[in-house]
Design a protein around this motif. Structure first.
Motif: not given
Length: 268
Positions: A75, A78-79, A104, A109, A205
């Motif tokens: 994660m 992803i960040r 989440y 995330v 995002s």
């Protein structure tokens, strides 16, 4: 295993979740493939493996992908991918956002999502139908769609947009009452944030509150006056032309980005 659907070097999308490719995932995967993207697909039951090349994707999508399948370190990848110029989209479902069990919340995330997650079960089901409408912010997703005949959905994940984000779609609940053939239809309650996007570092995002395959999306999957038949190898979907256009606009918006993507492309 990770499934690959190559399309001659198009922009790259990693799509995780929605059960499997012969189940709910077929809806989004078929449009991704038809629009010429290189697709990597990870089913919901499989873990997010270290060898998945997050940093080389033009878009990463989580749709009902369980928190239990991805580690804290992944994660963070992803960040960091988003902050470095990547695009990330979370789509609604039982295992998206807070979901049923706090999926989440308080994760890396969540740090890069454009919305604040609820502290309890955020799934909202509404049998009367929720009208989907273009928000105050104009953009590539609401444009060029048939808003004279807006679609309906049957549920969503409730969240709160963060400051500085844009709300491209919102919803209004429909209330129908009456008897003996005399019916009254009203739009009731406040505006429901349905599609929110914002900048995160060098990237972007977005949060889509409903899913793109039955059940929450309900009749929206048939939105439009014409039908589209879309093949994905031996499988196919049949959907409304406005639904197809909506998903294709969503993908185009979320793969059109920034300096960070260009820098990664140079390293390939």
């Amino acid at each position: 295993m990770l499934r690959r659907y190559e399309r001659n070097g198009g922009k790259r999308i990693l799509f995780c979740g929605d059960d499997d490719i012969d189940q709910a995932a077929i809806y989004l995967a078929s449009v991704i493939h038809a629009e010429g993207y290189d697709l990597q697909y990870l089913p919901s039951e499989l873990p997010f493996l270290p060898e998945i090349d997050v940093e080389h994707q033009d878009l990463v999508i989580f749709s009902d992908y369980p928190r239990s399948r991805i580690s804290e370190s992944q994660m963070h990848r992803i960040r960091n991918y988003v902050l470095d110029g990547g695009n990330f989209l979370m789509i609604g479902g039982w295992e998206s956002f807070h979901g049923l069990n706090g999926e989440y919340n308080d994760t890396p995330v969540a740090d890069v999502l454009p919305v604040i997650l609820g502290e309890k079960d955020d799934r909202v089901n509404y049998g009367g139908g929720i009208l989907v409408l273009p928000g105050r912010d104009r953009g590539p997703v609401p444009d060029d769609l048939d808003w004279e005949y807006p679609p309906l959905i049957g549920g969503y994940n409730a969240f709160t947009p963060k400051r500085g984000t844009r709300q491209y779609l919102y919803g209004k609940k429909i209330r129908i009452s009456g008897k003996s053939g005399k019916m009254d239809l009203q739009l009731c309650g406040g505006d429901i944030p349905l599609f929110v996007s914002g900048r995160q570092g060098k990237g972007r995002s977005a949060a889509l509150a409903f899913d793109l395959a039955p059940h929450w999306i309900g009749p929206m999957v048939d939105w439009g006056s014409e039908r589209r038949h879309v093949d994905l190898e031996a499988d196919f979907i049949e959907v409304g032309d406005m639904y197809y256009r909506f998903v294709s606009r969503l993908l185009k918006m979320m793969t059109t980005n920034s300096e960070g993507i260009n820098k990664r492309s140079e390293r390939l």
